[in-house]
Design an enzyme around this catalytic site. Structure first.
Site, PDB file in Angstrom:
ATOM      1  N   ASP A   1     -14.082   2.874 -30.221  1.00 35.58           N
ATOM      2  CA  ASP A   1     -14.896   1.936 -29.447  1.00 35.58           C
ATOM      3  C   ASP A   1     -15.453   2.776 -28.312  1.00 35.58           C
ATOM      4  OD1 ASP A   1     -15.989  -0.505 -28.705  1.00 35.58           O
ATOM      5  OD2 ASP A   1     -14.556  -0.590 -27.057  1.00 35.58           O
ATOM      6  N   LEU A   2     -16.619   2.308 -27.923  1.00 36.73           N
ATOM      7  CA  LEU A   2     -17.463   3.188 -26.943  1.00 36.73           C
ATOM      8  C   LEU A   2     -17.069   2.494 -25.615  1.00 36.73           C
ATOM      9  CD1 LEU A   2     -19.528   5.244 -26.285  1.00 36.73           C
ATOM     10  CD2 LEU A   2     -21.291   3.464 -26.577  1.00 36.73           C
ATOM     11  N   ASP A   3     -17.504   1.368 -25.116  1.00 35.91           N
ATOM     12  CA  ASP A   3     -17.209   0.888 -23.657  1.00 35.91           C
ATOM     13  C   ASP A   3     -15.671   0.642 -23.502  1.00 35.91           C
ATOM     14  OD1 ASP A   3     -19.904   0.633 -24.081  1.00 35.91           O
ATOM     15  OD2 ASP A   3     -20.112  -1.606 -24.160  1.00 35.91           O
TER      16      ASP A   3
ATOM     17  N   THR B   1     -19.110   1.821 -19.327  1.00 40.44           N
ATOM     18  CA  THR B   1     -20.265   1.129 -19.479  1.00 40.44           C
ATOM     19  C   THR B   1     -19.841  -0.372 -18.956  1.00 40.44           C
ATOM     20  OG1 THR B   1     -20.032   1.177 -21.781  1.00 40.44           O
ATOM     21  CG2 THR B   1     -21.543   2.774 -20.621  1.00 40.44           C
TER      22      THR B   1
ATOM     23  N   LYS C   1     -15.424  -8.825 -23.077  1.00 37.95           N
ATOM     24  CA  LYS C   1     -15.043  -7.382 -23.803  1.00 37.95           C
ATOM     25  C   LYS C   1     -15.094  -7.405 -25.048  1.00 37.95           C
ATOM     26  CE  LYS C   1     -13.009  -5.147 -19.641  1.00 37.95           C
ATOM     27  NZ  LYS C   1     -11.560  -4.167 -19.292  1.00 37.95           N
ATOM     28  N   GLY C   2     -15.620  -6.188 -25.665  1.00 39.37           N
ATOM     29  CA  GLY C   2     -15.696  -6.283 -27.257  1.00 39.37           C
ATOM     30  C   GLY C   2     -16.347  -7.489 -27.926  1.00 39.37           C
TER      31      GLY C   2
ATOM     32  N   ARG D   1     -23.505  -9.673 -27.787  1.00 43.01           N
ATOM     33  CA  ARG D   1     -24.160 -10.175 -26.806  1.00 43.01           C
ATOM     34  C   ARG D   1     -24.407 -11.901 -26.750  1.00 43.01           C
ATOM     35  NH1 ARG D   1     -29.778  -7.174 -27.036  1.00 43.01           N
ATOM     36  NH2 ARG D   1     -28.471  -5.657 -27.055  1.00 43.01           N
TER      37      ARG D   1
ATOM     38  N   SER E   1     -18.770   0.418 -32.731  1.00 43.73           N
ATOM     39  CA  SER E   1     -19.027  -0.415 -31.341  1.00 43.73           C
ATOM     40  C   SER E   1     -19.781  -1.482 -31.593  1.00 43.73           C
ATOM     41  CB  SER E   1     -19.735   0.701 -30.331  1.00 43.73           C
ATOM     42  OG  SER E   1     -20.436  -0.063 -29.440  1.00 43.73           O
ATOM     43  N   ALA E   2     -19.852  -2.726 -30.861  1.00 38.45           N
ATOM     44  CA  ALA E   2     -20.561  -3.723 -30.938  1.00 38.45           C
ATOM     45  C   ALA E   2     -22.030  -3.452 -30.420  1.00 38.45           C
ATOM     46  CB  ALA E   2     -20.138  -5.062 -30.354  1.00 38.45           C
ATOM     47  N   SER E   3     -22.051  -2.308 -29.438  1.00 36.36           N
ATOM     48  CA  SER E   3     -23.029  -1.820 -28.724  1.00 36.36           C
ATOM     49  C   SER E   3     -24.275  -1.646 -29.586  1.00 36.36           C
ATOM     50  CB  SER E   3     -22.778  -1.108 -27.663  1.00 36.36           C
ATOM     51  OG  SER E   3     -23.931  -0.447 -26.949  1.00 36.36           O
TER      52      SER E   3
ATOM     53  N   ASN F   1     -26.913  -0.613 -28.000  1.00 41.42           N
ATOM     54  CA  ASN F   1     -27.448   0.676 -27.291  1.00 41.42           C
ATOM     55  C   ASN F   1     -26.537   1.876 -27.506  1.00 41.42           C
ATOM     56  OD1 ASN F   1     -29.367  -0.956 -25.763  1.00 41.42           O
ATOM     57  ND2 ASN F   1     -27.801  -2.004 -25.095  1.00 41.42           N
TER      58      ASN F   1
ATOM     59  N   LYS G   1     -16.521  -8.214 -33.425  1.00 43.33           N
ATOM     60  CA  LYS G   1     -15.001  -8.133 -33.475  1.00 43.33           C
ATOM     61  C   LYS G   1     -14.560  -9.561 -33.020  1.00 43.33           C
ATOM     62  CE  LYS G   1     -15.419  -3.356 -32.368  1.00 43.33           C
ATOM     63  NZ  LYS G   1     -15.592  -2.325 -31.139  1.00 43.33           N
TER      64      LYS G   1
ATOM     65  N   GLU H   1      -9.215   1.389 -28.808  1.00 43.14           N
ATOM     66  CA  GLU H   1      -9.806   0.327 -28.530  1.00 43.14           C
ATOM     67  C   GLU H   1      -9.340  -0.047 -27.071  1.00 43.14           C
ATOM     68  OE1 GLU H   1     -11.922  -2.382 -28.551  1.00 43.14           O
ATOM     69  OE2 GLU H   1     -12.909  -2.000 -30.489  1.00 43.14           O
ATOM     70  N   ASP H   2     -10.086  -0.943 -26.422  1.00 47.14           N
ATOM     71  CA  ASP H   2      -9.595  -1.494 -24.779  1.00 47.14           C
ATOM     72  C   ASP H   2      -9.705  -2.727 -24.813  1.00 47.14           C
ATOM     73  OD1 ASP H   2     -12.450  -1.829 -24.826  1.00 47.14           O
ATOM     74  OD2 ASP H   2     -12.347  -1.625 -22.847  1.00 47.14           O
TER      75      ASP H   2
END
Length: 217
Positions: free
Chosen positions: A12-14, A20, A48-49, A52, A119-121, A123, A150, A174-175
């Site tokens: 995952d990213l964030d 971020t 989180k995760g 949007r 990632s769900a992002s 961006n 997710k 994952e966080d």
């Protein structure tokens, strides 16, 4: 077909590679203030995760405004929040990458373990570019390529499929609880990054991704 012994680490990213999450929080907080209510860090945990539009629904719920807006108005709000967020991440620097990430990526490369982003992002490509780590990834699956957020496992399953690696040979970092649930549903190993109290679904919880190196030896 790839060798079924091939292994893959999916990130995952964030909150896993870079923080971020703080920029997301500030952007949502700005929006909440415009709508006339306070949005707390504690409430932000629920976002989180999460995609949007779902995040916006949760935010409006916290403000007691769930049924006040049309779909069109909500889309406008989500777009506004994203603009605020993108303005903030345009100033991201490589030094904001979490400690240990590059060491872990180098270790995975040496071990011939594939590296994927899940990632769900929407961006994600911009963030990876700002952090100068795009080149490490064998596949990148972000929010523009999946229709289900997710805890649906779509983002991770797609990453494994892109690399022709079976799900049981994938480790997810994952966080968020939603992300760990998605990893489990995909039949993957789920490693939580952060505080064990917040991540009961994890097979193992560590403080940073490089702390997983001893488990790969």
């Amino acid at each position: 077909m790839g060798n079924m012994q091939d292994k893959c680490a999916i990130f995952d990213l964030d909150g896993v590679l870079v923080d971020t999450a703080k920029y997301h929080y500030l952007a949502w907080k700005n929006l909440a203030e415009e709508l006339g209510f306070e949005f707390t860090l504690q409430q932000n945990e629920a976002l989180k995760g999460v995609s949007r539009m779902r995040s916006l629904e949760l935010l409006l719920g916290f403000g007691g405004l769930s049924d006040r807006f049309s779909q069109e108005e909500k889309e406008g709000m989500a777009e506004k929040k994203n603009k605020l967020y993108v303005e903030k991440i345009m100033h991201l620097e490589k030094k904001e990458l979490f400690a240990g990430v590059l060491d872990f990526f180098e270790y995975l490369k040496k071990k011939d373990i594939k590296i994927a982003l899940g990632s769900a992002s929407k961006n994600a490509p911009l963030i990876l570019e700002r952090l100068e780590i795009t080149g490490y990834f064998d596949t990148i699956v972000d929010g523009t390529q999946v229709s289900k957020a997710k805890p649906d496992p779509e983002v991770f399953v797609r990453a494994a499929r892109n690399l022709k690696i079976s799900c049981e040979n994938c480790i997810v970092f994952e966080d968020s609880e939603a992300g760990l649930q998605a990893a489990k549903k995909a039949g993957m190993k789920a490693i939580g990054i952060g505080n064990a109290d917040n991540l009961p679904m994890a097979d193992l919880v560590i403080g940073s991704v490089d702390q997983y190196i001893p488990y790969l030896r």
